[in-house]
Design a protein around this motif. Structure first.
Motif, mmCIF file in Angstrom:
data_model
loop_
_atom_site.group_PDB
_atom_site.id
_atom_site.type_symbol
_atom_site.label_atom_id
_atom_site.label_comp_id
_atom_site.label_asym_id
_atom_site.label_seq_id
_atom_site.Cartn_x
_atom_site.Cartn_y
_atom_site.Cartn_z
ATOM 1 N N ASP A 229 -15.224 -124.620 14.857
ATOM 2 C CA ASP A 229 -16.427 -123.790 14.847
ATOM 3 C C ASP A 229 -16.913 -123.601 16.277
ATOM 4 O O ASP A 229 -16.579 -124.387 17.164
ATOM 5 N N ILE A 230 -17.709 -122.565 16.482
ATOM 6 C CA ILE A 230 -18.374 -122.304 17.752
ATOM 7 C C ILE A 230 -19.864 -122.272 17.455
ATOM 8 O O ILE A 230 -20.304 -121.526 16.569
ATOM 9 N N ARG A 231 -20.627 -123.076 18.151
ATOM 10 C CA ARG A 231 -22.091 -123.063 17.997
ATOM 11 C C ARG A 231 -22.684 -122.279 19.149
ATOM 12 O O ARG A 231 -22.439 -122.597 20.314
ATOM 13 N N TYR A 232 -23.463 -121.247 18.812
ATOM 14 C CA TYR A 232 -24.099 -120.411 19.818
ATOM 15 C C TYR A 232 -25.376 -121.092 20.286
ATOM 16 O O TYR A 232 -26.329 -121.205 19.524
ATOM 17 N N VAL A 233 -25.398 -121.554 21.518
ATOM 18 C CA VAL A 233 -26.601 -122.208 22.035
ATOM 19 C C VAL A 233 -27.082 -121.558 23.331
ATOM 20 O O VAL A 233 -27.833 -122.163 24.083
ATOM 21 N N GLY B 98 -26.601 -119.169 14.182
ATOM 22 C CA GLY B 98 -26.346 -120.338 15.004
ATOM 23 C C GLY B 98 -24.899 -120.692 15.256
ATOM 24 O O GLY B 98 -24.606 -121.431 16.174
ATOM 25 N N SER B 99 -23.967 -120.191 14.438
ATOM 26 C CA SER B 99 -22.560 -120.548 14.653
ATOM 27 C C SER B 99 -21.638 -119.463 14.092
ATOM 28 O O SER B 99 -22.059 -118.615 13.303
ATOM 29 N N SER C 88 -22.063 -116.824 22.723
ATOM 30 C CA SER C 88 -23.441 -116.357 22.533
ATOM 31 C C SER C 88 -23.672 -114.960 23.100
ATOM 32 O O SER C 88 -24.462 -114.194 22.562
ATOM 33 N N LEU C 89 -23.022 -114.636 24.207
ATOM 34 C CA LEU C 89 -23.229 -113.345 24.859
ATOM 35 C C LEU C 89 -22.325 -112.296 24.230
ATOM 36 O O LEU C 89 -21.115 -112.496 24.122
#
Length: 179
Positions: free
Chosen positions: A156-160, A169-170, A102-103
Motif C-alpha cells: 500500500d501507499i499512504r498519502y501523507v 489517505g491511501s 500524494s502529488l
C-alpha cells in the motif's frame, strides 16, 4: 540402578530438545504467486520508485504497465489494481494524476528510508518513509512493505503529503471507494 539412571535421562533429553526449537526470524504472509525482486524492504521499495520515476504513468496503470509493476507489488495490491482496471466506468480520481504519491504530477525523485532502523526485525510488514520531490516541492509519503513467501513487496501507499489526495489517505482506500 543403571535402569533408573536411563529412565531419568530419556525424559530429560526430550525436555531439553523441546527447549532448543528455533523459529525463523522472518515469518511470511503466505505464498507468493508471482516472481519478485531481490532485496530487503527498503531496496525493493526504492527499485519500485526508481521504475515509476523512469517510466512515469498518470492514473490507473494499463495492463502493460501493471505487468512491469507486478514483481514489486503484493498479490493483494496487484489484484486490486487489476480489478480496478477492468471496470467499465472508472471514477475520475483513477484516471487523473499519480496514484502512487500524494502529488498529482508525481515525483521526479524518491529516497526510501532505510529499514535498518526498524526495531522489530521479524516483522511481516514494515511501513517505510519515502522522501519525494518534484519542481522544488518536497513531501513525504509512506510505503507499506509486506513479506510474501521469500519476497518483500509493496502492499500500500499512504498519502501523507501536505495537500489532500483526491482519493483519500491511501492507494487501497482510493481503489475501494467506488467499487
Amino acid at each position: 540402578m543403571r535402569n533408573n539412571a536411563f529412565a531419568l535421562l530419556v525424559p530429560a533429553a526430550l525436555l531439553l530438545s523441546a527447549c532448543t526449537t528455533v523459529e525463523p526470524v522472518i515469518k511470511d504472509n503466505g505464498p507468493r504467486t508471482a516472481s519478485c525482486v531481490d532485496g530487503g524492504p527498503d531496496s525493493v521499495a526504492q527499485q519500485f520508485y526508481d521504475l515509476r520515476i523512469s517510466q512515469p504513468n498518470q492514473g490507473l496503470p494499463d495492463s502493460t504497465t501493471l505487468a512491469k509493476y507486478r514483481p514489486y507489488l503484493s498479490d493483494r495490491l496487484y489484484h486490486k489494481l487489476l480489478s480496478a482496471s477492468t471496470l467499465s466506468s472508472k471514477p475520475a480520481s483513477w484516471s487523473q494524476g499519480d496514484l502512487f504519491s500524494s502529488l498529482a504530477q508525481g515525483p521526479t525523485s524518491a529516497d526510501v528510508a532505510s529499514a535498518s532502523t526498524i526495531p522489530n526485525r521479524d516483522a511481516r510488514n514494515i511501513p517505510l518513509r519515502v522522501d519525494l520531490s518534484r519542481d522544488g516541492k518536497s513531501w513525504h509519503d509512506e510505503v507499506l512493505m509486506i513479506h510474501e513467501g521469500s519476497c518483500w513487496a509493496v502492499d500500500d501507499i499512504r498519502y501523507v503529503g501536505d495537500w489532500p489526495h483526491a482519493g483519500g489517505g491511501s492507494l487501497s482506500q482510493l481503489l475501494e471507494e467506488k467499487k
